[in-house]
Design an enzyme around this catalytic site. Structure first.
Site, PDB file in Angstrom:
ATOM      1  N   TYR A  72       2.326  34.437 -57.033  1.00  0.00           N
ATOM      2  CA  TYR A  72       1.665  34.993 -55.849  1.00  0.00           C
ATOM      3  C   TYR A  72       0.548  35.972 -56.232  1.00  0.00           C
ATOM      4  CZ  TYR A  72       5.864  33.261 -53.383  1.00  0.00           C
ATOM      5  OH  TYR A  72       6.897  32.483 -52.896  1.00  0.00           O
TER       6      TYR A  72
ATOM      7  N   LEU B 114       9.513  29.975 -40.288  1.00  0.00           N
ATOM      8  CA  LEU B 114       8.903  29.743 -38.970  1.00  0.00           C
ATOM      9  C   LEU B 114       8.261  28.360 -38.886  1.00  0.00           C
ATOM     10  CD1 LEU B 114       7.368  33.319 -38.473  1.00  0.00           C
ATOM     11  CD2 LEU B 114       9.448  32.374 -37.435  1.00  0.00           C
TER      12      LEU B 114
ATOM     13  N   ILE C 122      13.367  34.983 -45.087  1.00  0.00           N
ATOM     14  CA  ILE C 122      12.320  35.895 -45.603  1.00  0.00           C
ATOM     15  C   ILE C 122      10.966  35.631 -44.934  1.00  0.00           C
ATOM     16  CG2 ILE C 122      13.295  36.525 -47.845  1.00  0.00           C
ATOM     17  CD1 ILE C 122      11.877  34.022 -49.021  1.00  0.00           C
TER      18      ILE C 122
ATOM     19  N   SER D  45       4.696  38.440 -42.494  1.00  0.00           N
ATOM     20  CA  SER D  45       3.616  38.695 -41.544  1.00  0.00           C
ATOM     21  C   SER D  45       2.685  39.727 -42.145  1.00  0.00           C
ATOM     22  CB  SER D  45       4.143  39.195 -40.196  1.00  0.00           C
ATOM     23  OG  SER D  45       3.041  39.396 -39.332  1.00  0.00           O
TER      24      SER D  45
ATOM     25  N   ASN E  38       9.628  40.478 -36.255  1.00  0.00           N
ATOM     26  CA  ASN E  38      10.535  39.646 -37.046  1.00  0.00           C
ATOM     27  C   ASN E  38      11.809  40.381 -37.463  1.00  0.00           C
ATOM     28  OD1 ASN E  38       8.606  37.690 -36.757  1.00  0.00           O
ATOM     29  ND2 ASN E  38       7.746  37.917 -38.808  1.00  0.00           N
TER      30      ASN E  38
HETATM   31  N1  LIG Z   1      10.229  29.396 -53.120  1.00  0.00           N
HETATM   32  C1  LIG Z   1       9.175  28.767 -52.636  1.00  0.00           C
HETATM   33  O1  LIG Z   1       8.743  27.717 -53.152  1.00  0.00           O
HETATM   34  C2  LIG Z   1       8.480  29.335 -51.446  1.00  0.00           C
HETATM   35  C3  LIG Z   1       7.515  28.577 -50.778  1.00  0.00           C
HETATM   36  C4  LIG Z   1       6.903  29.138 -49.655  1.00  0.00           C
HETATM   37  C5  LIG Z   1       7.255  30.418 -49.238  1.00  0.00           C
HETATM   38  N2  LIG Z   1       8.175  31.140 -49.947  1.00  0.00           N
HETATM   39  C6  LIG Z   1       8.567  32.517 -49.533  1.00  0.00           C
HETATM   40  O2  LIG Z   1       8.933  32.480 -48.160  1.00  0.00           O
HETATM   41  C7  LIG Z   1       8.156  33.436 -47.442  1.00  0.00           C
HETATM   42  C8  LIG Z   1       7.946  32.986 -46.022  1.00  0.00           C
HETATM   43  O3  LIG Z   1       7.322  31.743 -45.966  1.00  0.00           O
HETATM   44  P1  LIG Z   1       5.815  31.585 -45.428  1.00  0.00           P
HETATM   45  O4  LIG Z   1       5.078  32.803 -45.810  1.00  0.00           O
HETATM   46  O5  LIG Z   1       5.348  30.277 -45.913  1.00  0.00           O
HETATM   47  O6  LIG Z   1       5.956  31.359 -43.890  1.00  0.00           O
HETATM   48  P2  LIG Z   1       6.603  32.038 -42.592  1.00  0.00           P
HETATM   49  O7  LIG Z   1       7.159  33.360 -42.850  1.00  0.00           O
HETATM   50  O8  LIG Z   1       7.466  30.993 -41.999  1.00  0.00           O
HETATM   51  O9  LIG Z   1       5.320  32.153 -41.672  1.00  0.00           O
HETATM   52  C9  LIG Z   1       4.249  32.979 -41.951  1.00  0.00           C
HETATM   53  C10 LIG Z   1       3.162  32.638 -40.952  1.00  0.00           C
HETATM   54  O10 LIG Z   1       3.668  32.823 -39.629  1.00  0.00           O
HETATM   55  C11 LIG Z   1       2.939  33.839 -38.962  1.00  0.00           C
HETATM   56  N3  LIG Z   1       3.888  34.716 -38.277  1.00  0.00           N
HETATM   57  C12 LIG Z   1       4.735  35.592 -38.840  1.00  0.00           C
HETATM   58  N4  LIG Z   1       5.462  36.213 -37.919  1.00  0.00           N
HETATM   59  C13 LIG Z   1       5.078  35.711 -36.724  1.00  0.00           C
HETATM   60  C14 LIG Z   1       5.465  35.954 -35.391  1.00  0.00           C
HETATM   61  N5  LIG Z   1       6.415  36.857 -35.108  1.00  0.00           N
HETATM   62  N6  LIG Z   1       4.858  35.248 -34.402  1.00  0.00           N
HETATM   63  C15 LIG Z   1       3.905  34.340 -34.683  1.00  0.00           C
HETATM   64  N7  LIG Z   1       3.486  34.053 -35.934  1.00  0.00           N
HETATM   65  C16 LIG Z   1       4.076  34.741 -36.954  1.00  0.00           C
HETATM   66  C17 LIG Z   1       2.170  34.579 -40.034  1.00  0.00           C
HETATM   67  O11 LIG Z   1       0.956  35.034 -39.537  1.00  0.00           O
HETATM   68  P3  LIG Z   1       0.625  36.626 -39.419  1.00  0.00           P
HETATM   69  O12 LIG Z   1       0.556  37.106 -40.838  1.00  0.00           O
HETATM   70  O13 LIG Z   1      -0.664  36.642 -38.699  1.00  0.00           O
HETATM   71  O14 LIG Z   1       1.759  37.235 -38.657  1.00  0.00           O
HETATM   72  C18 LIG Z   1       1.957  33.502 -41.094  1.00  0.00           C
HETATM   73  O15 LIG Z   1       0.834  32.716 -40.755  1.00  0.00           O
HETATM   74  C19 LIG Z   1       6.877  33.522 -48.294  1.00  0.00           C
HETATM   75  O16 LIG Z   1       6.091  34.631 -47.975  1.00  0.00           O
HETATM   76  C20 LIG Z   1       7.441  33.519 -49.679  1.00  0.00           C
HETATM   77  O17 LIG Z   1       7.938  34.801 -50.020  1.00  0.00           O
HETATM   78  C21 LIG Z   1       8.793  30.608 -51.027  1.00  0.00           C
END
Ligand SMILES: NC(=O)c1ccc[n+]([C@@H]2O[C@H](COP(=O)([O-])OP(=O)(O)OC[C@H]3O[C@@H](n4cnc5c(N)ncnc54)[C@H](OP(=O)(O)O)[C@@H]3O)[C@@H](O)[C@H]2O)c1
Length: 273
Positions: A50, A190, A228, A231, A240
């Site tokens: 990251y 999400l 996890i 935002s 969240n």
């Molecule tokens: N191990 C792996 O291979 C892997 C892969 C992917 C992710 N991850 C981990 O998982 C974490 C979460 O996954 P992610 O970051 O892909 O996706 P996520 O948490 O499912 O979604 C993040 C997205 O949703 C929006 N969002 C967040 N809260 C919201 C709300 N209350 N209402 C509306 N939209 C909202 C965010 O925009 P805003 O910022 O504008 O709120 C962002 O665009 C990552 O940060 C990482 O630490 C791990």
């Protein structure tokens, strides 16, 4: 109310809800992490790839919380797989984090074509023995990968961090985790908003007065998995976190189960890397 904690198979506890920091720009990671911790988050999920481990560590220190109150995760990237490379990679992560040890280190992807994940796992076992990492786990492992590392080392990962959201519910893998004593942690919980407008999500949101994101995060909590969300907005971080004062009904959980369509937001672990 602080997030509930789940027990890991090595006896340590993990906050059920934490902050993910993928795609959080390095320049703002410190402030995002510090403000999340100040509002009640107690886990920060990062990874070497990251590119923001320095900010992750700075944010933990800037929060003013005792180090022992914060659960820090990082992950070994694909290029660093193999025994010696993993030992070096985790030392480099600790240096960037400016930490003596961390709570959890994961193998980021199995990358089966490299066939190095067993050696990588042996290195994490060594790092745990050396006290550099308190708990060790994996990410994006399928059943075969889990069974192989357990079979060859006798050490069961504490956790497997996998993609889980209403369109990819991973019932079979979650069931295997339960049988093996492995905590499931949901990434992209999400699901890129793909089910925000789905009828069961809208209905649960309308009944509870919560947002679509909140009822989806609540669904994860009621599945018993760790989660996890990320935002970059202060209001999003607070939203969240605010999912502990209501519950989905059994009927709502059943209606959410029907949203499964087996479609991924991210790569297929059998092919990626
Ligand atoms: N191990 C792996 O291979 C892997 C892969 C992917 C992710 N991850 C981990 O998982 C974490 C979460 O996954 P992610 O970051 O892909 O996706 P996520 O948490 O499912 O979604 C993040 C997205 O949703 C929006 N969002 C967040 N809260 C919201 C709300 N209350 N209402 C509306 N939209 C909202 C965010 O925009 P805003 O910022 O504008 O709120 C962002 O665009 C990552 O940060 C990482 O630490 C791990």
């Amino acid at each position: 109310m602080p997030p509930a904690r789940l027990r890991l198979n090595d006896g340590h506890m993990i906050p059920q809800l934490g902050l993910g920091i993928w795609q959080v720009p390095a320049g703002s990671t410190r402030d995002t992490v510090a403000s999340a911790l100040q509002m009640g988050y107690r886990l920060v999920d990062g990874a070497a790839i990251y590119g923001n481990e320095a900010g992750q560590g700075e944010g933990v220190r800037a929060s003013g919380l005792p180090r022992d109150d914060v659960f820090v995760t990082t992950k070994v990237w694909n290029d660093d797989q193999g025994y010696d490379a993993t030992l070096r990679a985790v030392e480099a992560s600790l240096k960037r984090l400016e930490m003596e040890s961390l709570e959890l280190c994961l193998i980021h992807w199995p990358t089966p074509s490299r066939n190095l994940y067993v050696d990588t796992w042996r290195a994490l076992i060594r790092l745990r023995e050396d006290g550099r990492v308190r708990s060790i786990g994996v990410s994006n492992f399928m059943g075969d990968h889990l069974e192989r590392i357990i079979g060859e080392t006798g050490t069961v990962p504490v956790l497997n961090q996998i993609e889980v959201n209403p369109r990819l519910q991973q019932a079979e893998l979650r069931d295997l985790h339960d049988r093996l004593g492995i905590v499931t942690q949901s990434w992209t919980p999400l699901g890129q908003g793909r089910s925000f407008d789905a009828a069961p999500v809208r209905a649960a949101a309308a009944r509870t007065g919560k947002t679509a994101a909140q009822v989806i995060l609540r669904w994860h909590v009621q599945l018993g998995v760790a989660v996890i969300p990320r935002s970059s907005r202060t209001a999003g971080l607070a939203e969240n976190l605010d999912i502990l004062d209501f519950a989905l009904t059994a009927e709502e959980m059943i209606a959410f189960a029907a949203l499964e369509e087996g479609s991924r937001c991210g790569p297929d672990p059998m092919r990626f890397g």
